[in-house]
Design an enzyme around this catalytic site. Sequence first.
Site, PDB file in Angstrom:
ATOM      1  N   LYS A  13     -41.769 -24.366 -41.811  1.00  0.00           N
ATOM      2  CA  LYS A  13     -43.271 -24.224 -41.892  1.00  0.00           C
ATOM      3  C   LYS A  13     -43.668 -22.770 -41.170  1.00  0.00           C
ATOM      4  O   LYS A  13     -44.158 -22.099 -41.677  1.00  0.00           O
ATOM      5  CB  LYS A  13     -44.133 -25.353 -41.261  1.00  0.00           C
ATOM      6  CG  LYS A  13     -44.010 -26.550 -41.792  1.00  0.00           C
ATOM      7  CD  LYS A  13     -44.981 -27.710 -41.005  1.00  0.00           C
ATOM      8  CE  LYS A  13     -44.693 -27.816 -39.589  1.00  0.00           C
ATOM      9  NZ  LYS A  13     -43.708 -28.537 -39.150  1.00  0.00           N
ATOM     10  N   ARG A  88     -51.704 -33.179 -37.679  1.00  0.00           N
ATOM     11  CA  ARG A  88     -50.547 -33.746 -37.438  1.00  0.00           C
ATOM     12  C   ARG A  88     -50.873 -35.241 -37.535  1.00  0.00           C
ATOM     13  O   ARG A  88     -50.121 -36.187 -37.681  1.00  0.00           O
ATOM     14  CB  ARG A  88     -49.796 -33.663 -36.148  1.00  0.00           C
ATOM     15  CG  ARG A  88     -48.731 -32.717 -36.588  1.00  0.00           C
ATOM     16  CD  ARG A  88     -48.195 -32.561 -34.904  1.00  0.00           C
ATOM     17  NE  ARG A  88     -46.737 -32.199 -34.719  1.00  0.00           N
ATOM     18  CZ  ARG A  88     -46.689 -30.713 -34.564  1.00  0.00           C
ATOM     19  NH1 ARG A  88     -47.162 -29.815 -34.929  1.00  0.00           N
ATOM     20  NH2 ARG A  88     -45.153 -30.534 -34.622  1.00  0.00           N
ATOM     21  N   ARG A 122     -31.772 -24.094 -33.955  1.00  0.00           N
ATOM     22  CA  ARG A 122     -33.015 -23.013 -33.925  1.00  0.00           C
ATOM     23  C   ARG A 122     -33.292 -22.281 -32.709  1.00  0.00           C
ATOM     24  O   ARG A 122     -32.752 -22.685 -31.474  1.00  0.00           O
ATOM     25  CB  ARG A 122     -34.286 -23.844 -34.306  1.00  0.00           C
ATOM     26  CG  ARG A 122     -35.493 -22.895 -34.210  1.00  0.00           C
ATOM     27  CD  ARG A 122     -36.743 -23.300 -34.737  1.00  0.00           C
ATOM     28  NE  ARG A 122     -37.400 -24.682 -33.957  1.00  0.00           N
ATOM     29  CZ  ARG A 122     -38.425 -25.255 -34.334  1.00  0.00           C
ATOM     30  NH1 ARG A 122     -39.058 -25.045 -35.561  1.00  0.00           N
ATOM     31  NH2 ARG A 122     -38.900 -25.982 -33.545  1.00  0.00           N
ATOM     32  N   ARG A 155     -35.905 -23.759 -27.369  1.00  0.00           N
ATOM     33  CA  ARG A 155     -37.176 -24.402 -27.177  1.00  0.00           C
ATOM     34  C   ARG A 155     -36.709 -25.845 -26.505  1.00  0.00           C
ATOM     35  O   ARG A 155     -35.838 -26.396 -26.792  1.00  0.00           O
ATOM     36  CB  ARG A 155     -38.013 -24.700 -28.411  1.00  0.00           C
ATOM     37  CG  ARG A 155     -38.853 -23.610 -28.714  1.00  0.00           C
ATOM     38  CD  ARG A 155     -39.656 -24.235 -29.997  1.00  0.00           C
ATOM     39  NE  ARG A 155     -40.105 -25.301 -30.354  1.00  0.00           N
ATOM     40  CZ  ARG A 155     -41.016 -25.602 -31.228  1.00  0.00           C
ATOM     41  NH1 ARG A 155     -41.369 -24.837 -32.034  1.00  0.00           N
ATOM     42  NH2 ARG A 155     -41.333 -27.167 -31.220  1.00  0.00           N
ATOM     43  N   ARG A 166     -39.597 -36.531 -32.117  1.00  0.00           N
ATOM     44  CA  ARG A 166     -40.576 -35.515 -33.071  1.00  0.00           C
ATOM     45  C   ARG A 166     -40.428 -36.078 -34.491  1.00  0.00           C
ATOM     46  O   ARG A 166     -41.409 -36.100 -35.162  1.00  0.00           O
ATOM     47  CB  ARG A 166     -40.309 -34.164 -32.850  1.00  0.00           C
ATOM     48  CG  ARG A 166     -40.641 -33.581 -31.453  1.00  0.00           C
ATOM     49  CD  ARG A 166     -39.951 -32.449 -31.002  1.00  0.00           C
ATOM     50  NE  ARG A 166     -40.118 -31.166 -31.913  1.00  0.00           N
ATOM     51  CZ  ARG A 166     -39.533 -30.078 -32.272  1.00  0.00           C
ATOM     52  NH1 ARG A 166     -38.345 -30.261 -31.708  1.00  0.00           N
ATOM     53  NH2 ARG A 166     -39.720 -29.260 -32.859  1.00  0.00           N
TER      54      ARG A 166
HETATM   55  P1  AMP Z   1     -44.467 -27.222 -33.219  1.00  0.00           P
HETATM   56  O1  AMP Z   1     -44.094 -25.980 -32.595  1.00  0.00           O
HETATM   57  O2  AMP Z   1     -45.351 -27.574 -34.267  1.00  0.00           O
HETATM   58  O3  AMP Z   1     -43.170 -28.303 -33.468  1.00  0.00           O
HETATM   59  O4  AMP Z   1     -45.211 -28.340 -31.842  1.00  0.00           O
HETATM   60  C1  AMP Z   1     -44.690 -28.359 -30.550  1.00  0.00           C
HETATM   61  C2  AMP Z   1     -45.425 -29.608 -30.110  1.00  0.00           C
HETATM   62  O5  AMP Z   1     -46.635 -28.837 -29.900  1.00  0.00           O
HETATM   63  C3  AMP Z   1     -45.240 -30.877 -30.623  1.00  0.00           C
HETATM   64  O6  AMP Z   1     -44.135 -31.604 -30.641  1.00  0.00           O
HETATM   65  C4  AMP Z   1     -46.527 -31.520 -29.862  1.00  0.00           C
HETATM   66  O7  AMP Z   1     -46.257 -31.986 -28.632  1.00  0.00           O
HETATM   67  C5  AMP Z   1     -47.524 -30.282 -29.778  1.00  0.00           C
HETATM   68  N1  AMP Z   1     -48.412 -30.081 -31.138  1.00  0.00           N
HETATM   69  C6  AMP Z   1     -48.474 -28.945 -31.888  1.00  0.00           C
HETATM   70  N2  AMP Z   1     -49.434 -29.278 -33.000  1.00  0.00           N
HETATM   71  C7  AMP Z   1     -49.758 -30.467 -32.541  1.00  0.00           C
HETATM   72  C8  AMP Z   1     -51.043 -31.297 -33.164  1.00  0.00           C
HETATM   73  N3  AMP Z   1     -51.571 -30.987 -34.357  1.00  0.00           N
HETATM   74  N4  AMP Z   1     -51.392 -32.426 -32.560  1.00  0.00           N
HETATM   75  C9  AMP Z   1     -50.613 -32.853 -31.399  1.00  0.00           C
HETATM   76  N5  AMP Z   1     -49.695 -32.199 -30.738  1.00  0.00           N
HETATM   77  C10 AMP Z   1     -49.364 -30.836 -31.390  1.00  0.00           C
END
Ligand code: AMP
Length: 215
Positions: A13, A88, A122, A155, A166
């Site tokens: 994404k 999410r 990544r 990360r 996740r």
């Molecule tokens: P991402 O970079 O999208 O993989 O997000 C990294 C982390 O941020 C996730 O594993 C959650 O801990 C938090 N996070 C990101 N977006 C959301 C969301 N829409 N709702 C809840 N937690 C989020």
Amino acid sequence: MNLIFLGAPGAGKGTMADMAVQKLGIPHISTGDLFREAIKNETVLGKKVKDILASGALVPDDVTVAMVEERLAKPDAAKGWILDGFPRTTPQAEALSRIAKVDLVVEFGVRDEVVVGRLSTRRVCKACGKIYNVKTLPPKVEGVCDACGGEVYTRPDDREEAIRTRLSTYHAQTAPLIAWYGGKGLLASLEGEGDPKDVFARFEALLAARDAKAR
Ligand code: AMP
């Protein structure tokens, strides 16, 4: 145009959104990036969510929705946006529908085993968030961001245990949104595996087909 990119962590994404920004001229809004920025700046929000992000769990809906609402109110989001990593959960999708009109939800489908492989290779720029992959999309100089010269790192949640958390969270809480948006006639599903350039070409073809239909 208001777009949502949906898919498992590692489905591509963020990479697709980075590419689409140049084509569409609208901002890429990643809730994960916003949280990581808050953590880096040690804000009140950052302190609250730091351990949650490291574990791979979700930040509570109310906190996340408030942050997104504030971001979407900024002037650069007036012409449209690409939301990456939000919504999410179903309550987040319901909240978003009260804040803004969504034009299209693009789901990038990638098998779990491919996701695990991608996430473990990544790398991300600590400064600007640009996404790399040591196997398929490495920076020109190892450890250094092509775009800004920042440090390219792994990360904390791209480690095995957090990756599993996740993925299971994705299947339990986020994947139901595919049917939710499908029921509203907003969903387009794309094959998310393969070379990022090929996946992006599928996305461009989808937009072109929509444009042709609208004419
Ligand atoms: P991402 O970079 O999208 O993989 O997000 C990294 C982390 O941020 C996730 O594993 C959650 O801990 C938090 N996070 C990101 N977006 C959301 C969301 N829409 N709702 C809840 N937690 C989020």
